[in-house]
Design an enzyme around this catalytic site. Sequence first.
Site, mmCIF file in Angstrom:
data_model
loop_
_atom_site.group_PDB
_atom_site.id
_atom_site.type_symbol
_atom_site.label_atom_id
_atom_site.label_comp_id
_atom_site.label_asym_id
_atom_site.label_seq_id
_atom_site.Cartn_x
_atom_site.Cartn_y
_atom_site.Cartn_z
ATOM 1 N N ALA A 6 -6.801 -6.187 20.692
ATOM 2 C CA ALA A 6 -6.005 -6.528 21.891
ATOM 3 C C ALA A 6 -6.064 -8.030 22.124
ATOM 4 C CB ALA A 6 -6.524 -5.765 23.105
ATOM 5 N N GLU A 43 -9.271 -1.623 20.910
ATOM 6 C CA GLU A 43 -9.992 -2.905 20.996
ATOM 7 C C GLU A 43 -11.492 -2.635 21.082
ATOM 8 O OE1 GLU A 43 -9.573 -6.425 20.985
ATOM 9 O OE2 GLU A 43 -11.734 -6.135 21.127
ATOM 10 N N ASP A 50 -5.151 -24.881 11.587
ATOM 11 C CA ASP A 50 -5.944 -23.644 11.569
ATOM 12 C C ASP A 50 -7.113 -23.686 10.589
ATOM 13 O OD1 ASP A 50 -4.180 -22.567 13.374
ATOM 14 O OD2 ASP A 50 -3.629 -20.829 12.150
ATOM 15 N N HIS A 101 14.456 -26.491 44.917
ATOM 16 C CA HIS A 101 14.525 -25.148 45.484
ATOM 17 C C HIS A 101 15.882 -24.534 45.141
ATOM 18 C CE1 HIS A 101 13.960 -21.839 48.235
ATOM 19 N NE2 HIS A 101 15.194 -22.063 48.688
HETATM 20 P P1 FAD Z 1 -0.008 -22.750 8.651
HETATM 21 O O1 FAD Z 1 1.113 -22.626 9.582
HETATM 22 O O2 FAD Z 1 -0.720 -21.511 8.224
HETATM 23 O O3 FAD Z 1 0.551 -23.526 7.385
HETATM 24 C C1 FAD Z 1 -0.218 -23.776 6.270
HETATM 25 C C2 FAD Z 1 0.721 -24.002 5.108
HETATM 26 O O4 FAD Z 1 -0.023 -24.490 4.009
HETATM 27 C C3 FAD Z 1 1.384 -22.713 4.628
HETATM 28 O O5 FAD Z 1 2.755 -22.927 4.532
HETATM 29 C C4 FAD Z 1 0.756 -22.458 3.264
HETATM 30 O O6 FAD Z 1 1.652 -21.867 2.337
HETATM 31 C C5 FAD Z 1 0.427 -23.883 2.827
HETATM 32 N N1 FAD Z 1 -0.671 -23.966 1.861
HETATM 33 C C6 FAD Z 1 -1.918 -23.435 1.982
HETATM 34 N N2 FAD Z 1 -2.666 -23.775 0.911
HETATM 35 C C7 FAD Z 1 -1.883 -24.535 0.117
HETATM 36 C C8 FAD Z 1 -2.095 -25.174 -1.120
HETATM 37 N N3 FAD Z 1 -3.271 -25.124 -1.728
HETATM 38 N N4 FAD Z 1 -1.076 -25.857 -1.661
HETATM 39 C C9 FAD Z 1 0.141 -25.942 -1.048
HETATM 40 N N5 FAD Z 1 0.395 -25.339 0.140
HETATM 41 C C10 FAD Z 1 -0.613 -24.667 0.714
HETATM 42 N N6 FAD Z 1 0.612 -20.268 17.655
HETATM 43 C C11 FAD Z 1 1.129 -20.813 18.770
HETATM 44 O O7 FAD Z 1 0.771 -21.938 19.124
HETATM 45 N N7 FAD Z 1 2.074 -20.142 19.510
HETATM 46 C C12 FAD Z 1 2.488 -18.907 19.174
HETATM 47 O O8 FAD Z 1 3.337 -18.331 19.855
HETATM 48 C C13 FAD Z 1 1.955 -18.309 18.011
HETATM 49 N N8 FAD Z 1 2.372 -17.081 17.627
HETATM 50 C C14 FAD Z 1 1.882 -16.545 16.477
HETATM 51 C C15 FAD Z 1 2.317 -15.285 16.105
HETATM 52 C C16 FAD Z 1 1.853 -14.697 14.947
HETATM 53 C C17 FAD Z 1 2.350 -13.331 14.542
HETATM 54 C C18 FAD Z 1 0.932 -15.422 14.122
HETATM 55 C C19 FAD Z 1 0.445 -14.830 12.835
HETATM 56 C C20 FAD Z 1 0.487 -16.679 14.489
HETATM 57 C C21 FAD Z 1 0.944 -17.251 15.682
HETATM 58 N N9 FAD Z 1 0.512 -18.508 16.102
HETATM 59 C C22 FAD Z 1 1.007 -19.041 17.261
HETATM 60 C C23 FAD Z 1 -0.468 -19.293 15.331
HETATM 61 C C24 FAD Z 1 0.241 -20.366 14.516
HETATM 62 O O9 FAD Z 1 1.183 -19.754 13.668
HETATM 63 C C25 FAD Z 1 -0.781 -21.155 13.717
HETATM 64 O O10 FAD Z 1 -1.756 -21.672 14.605
HETATM 65 C C26 FAD Z 1 -0.121 -22.306 12.995
HETATM 66 O O11 FAD Z 1 0.880 -21.855 12.109
HETATM 67 C C27 FAD Z 1 -1.173 -23.096 12.207
HETATM 68 O O12 FAD Z 1 -0.556 -24.196 11.626
HETATM 69 P P2 FAD Z 1 -1.153 -24.856 10.304
HETATM 70 O O13 FAD Z 1 -0.191 -25.932 9.938
HETATM 71 O O14 FAD Z 1 -2.570 -25.208 10.502
HETATM 72 O O15 FAD Z 1 -1.146 -23.709 9.196
HETATM 73 P P1 AMP Z 2 -7.793 -12.332 18.216
HETATM 74 O O1 AMP Z 2 -8.938 -12.898 17.412
HETATM 75 O O2 AMP Z 2 -7.590 -12.944 19.557
HETATM 76 O O3 AMP Z 2 -6.532 -12.223 17.421
HETATM 77 O O4 AMP Z 2 -8.205 -10.819 18.549
HETATM 78 C C1 AMP Z 2 -8.622 -9.880 17.598
HETATM 79 C C2 AMP Z 2 -9.284 -8.718 18.310
HETATM 80 O O5 AMP Z 2 -9.558 -7.666 17.385
HETATM 81 C C3 AMP Z 2 -10.621 -9.082 18.959
HETATM 82 O O6 AMP Z 2 -10.526 -8.854 20.338
HETATM 83 C C4 AMP Z 2 -11.622 -8.145 18.293
HETATM 84 O O7 AMP Z 2 -12.588 -7.673 19.202
HETATM 85 C C5 AMP Z 2 -10.744 -6.990 17.801
HETATM 86 N N1 AMP Z 2 -11.336 -6.223 16.686
HETATM 87 C C6 AMP Z 2 -11.921 -6.717 15.563
HETATM 88 N N2 AMP Z 2 -12.355 -5.706 14.743
HETATM 89 C C7 AMP Z 2 -12.045 -4.530 15.377
HETATM 90 C C8 AMP Z 2 -12.225 -3.123 15.059
HETATM 91 N N3 AMP Z 2 -12.817 -2.708 13.921
HETATM 92 N N4 AMP Z 2 -11.760 -2.202 15.938
HETATM 93 C C9 AMP Z 2 -11.161 -2.590 17.092
HETATM 94 N N5 AMP Z 2 -10.967 -3.895 17.437
HETATM 95 C C10 AMP Z 2 -11.397 -4.864 16.616
#
Ligand code: FAD
Ligand code: AMP
Length: 483
Positions: free
Chosen positions: A189, A211, A323, A455
Amino acid sequence: MTKEYDVVVIGSGPAGYHAAIRCGQLGLRTACIEKWQSRDDKTVYGGTCLNVGCIPSKALLDTSHKYVEALHEFETHGIKVPAVSIDVPAMMGRKDEVVKQLTTGIAGLLSSNKVEAISGKGKVTTPETVLVTDHEGKEQELKAKHIIIAAGSVPIEIPPTPVDQNTIVDSTGALEFDEVPKRLGVIGAGVIGLELGSVWARLGADVVVLEAVEEFLPTVDRQIAKEAAKIFAKQGLQIKLGARVTGSKLSAGRAKKSVTVEYQDGDGEQRATFDKLIVAVGRKPYTRDLLDPSLGIELDARGFIRVDDKCATSVPSIYACGDVVRGPMLAHKGMEEGIMVAERLAGKKAQVNYDLVPSVIYTHPEIAWVGKNEEELKMAGVEYNVGAFPFAASGRALAANDSEGMVKIIADAATDRILGCHIIGPSAADLMQQVVIAMEFSASAEDLGLTMFSHPTLSEAVHEAALASLGHAIHIGNRKRRA
Ligand code: FAD
Ligand code: AMP
C-alpha cells in the site's frame, strides 16, 4: 576510435536527461547513453518516468478518473449520459501516444542542446572511460573528464510472488492490462500500489491491497493518512493492513489464469484468489554490470551508489544522481540532482535543498506534503501552531462537487516560519507547490496570510489554513491548535 567528451551521462531518465541537457546548455561536450528499447527495437529516452512510471500511470489515472466522473458525478451536475463504458485498448492507446510524444520530445531536446545521444548499455571501466555495447553487441569506448551515473531503479521482486508479467505483474505490467480484471490483488500500500490499485478499482475491478505493515501510509501526517483511509474505503479499495504475503500459486490449465495468494495477518494464515496480482513492494537501484569492480565505487547496504550531498561518489571524476542514490525515489529529486551536478561541473555553485522534497500520491483526492509533519515535530520537541482548512468550506471545491479533504499548515510556534504543509484534496499536488515556494523563501504563516489569493480558487484553502494557524481563518470557526 575512442571519442572524447567533457561529460558522459549514463541513463536518460529524469536525472540523466536533466544533467545532460544542462551540461549541453553550459557548453560542455556531452554524451548521454541509453539502453532502453521500444517494442519495435528503437532506443527510447526518458527512463522509467516517461516510459513506465510517472507519465503512463498519470495517463491511466486521468482516464479512469474521467470514467468515474462520467459514471457517478455528471448526474449531480445535471448532465445526463445514456450509457458509460470503458474501452481499455483505446485507453491504453492514448496512454502510449502520450508516452511516445514525450519520449520523442526528450530525444529532440538532447539534440537541440548539442548532447550526443548514444544507444547501448554503458559500463564504467576506468574513472574516465565508459564502454558502450550496442544492441548488436558492437562496442565503443568513450573518454570523459567526468561521468554522471543516472542508471535509475527497477521494481523489487519478492520470492513468494514471482512476476510472470501475465497473471503476476510488477508496476510495468500493471500499465498494460488488456481488460479490467474482475478480482485484482495488489501487494504493497505504498504510492505505486495505491495509484495503480485506484486505476483498476475505478474501472470496476474488485481490488484488495495487502500491506505487511500495520500502519497505513506511515510516512504521511497521521490526520491526513486517517482521512485517506476513510476516503479509499468509501471508494471500494479494500486495504488489508498487517497482511504479509508469504506465497502464491498460479491456477493450472490453459484457460484464464488466476493466482491464489497466501498471506498472514493477525488472525493467522489467509488465502485470496485474484485474476491479476500487482507486486508493488518498492524499487531498488539498478547497478547491474555498470561499474568495473576495480573502480572501488562504494555502494551502501541496500545497493545504492554512495554519494555526498553534492552527488559525488568515492571516485573524484564520477558523480551519481536520481534513483540510483540515496533519498526518495522521485523524478523531481533526480532532476534537481542532475542539474546540480551539471552546474558544479561547469564551475557554478549549486545545491539541492533536501529539506524541501515534495511528495505526492496521485489518487483522487490527491495527497501531497512537504516539510515536517506533526509526529516528526513532536518527536523533535519543536513547538508549533497548526491550522487546518477543510475543502468542505471552500466555495470553489463545493462548486466543483469535489470537496473531500483538507489543507494543513504547520508553523514554528516561536518564529511562525512554515515547517510543513499536508494536503488531501482536489489538486493537492499543485496547491502544495505554492507552499514549497513559500518555504523555499523561508516564509512565515503570516506571510501567506497577508498574500492576496484569487477568489474563488482551491488555493484559498491554503490561505485559510495559514490564517487558521494564526487563529483567524474567516470561513471556519477558529480553534487555534498549538502543540
Ligand atoms: P530512471 O527513470 O529509472 O532512468 C534510468 C535510465 O537509465 C533508464 O532509461 C535505463 O534504461 C537507463 N540505464 C540504466 N543502466 C544503464 C546503462 N548501464 N547504460 C545505459 N542506460 C542505462 N516519481 C515522481 O516523482 N512522480 C510520480 O508520479 C511517479 N510515478 C511513478 C509511477 C510508477 C508506476 C513508477 C514505477 C515510478 C514512479 N515515479 C514517480 C518514480 C520515478 O519514475 C523515478 O523516481 C524516476 O524515473 C527516477 O529517475 P532516474 O533518472 O533516476 O532513473
Ligand atoms: P513503497 O516502498 O512505498 O513502494 O511501498 C511498498 C510497500 O510494500 C511497503 O509498504 C511494504 O511494507 C509492502 N510490502 C513489502 N513486502 C510485502 C509483503 N510480502 N506482503 C505485503 N506487503 C509487503
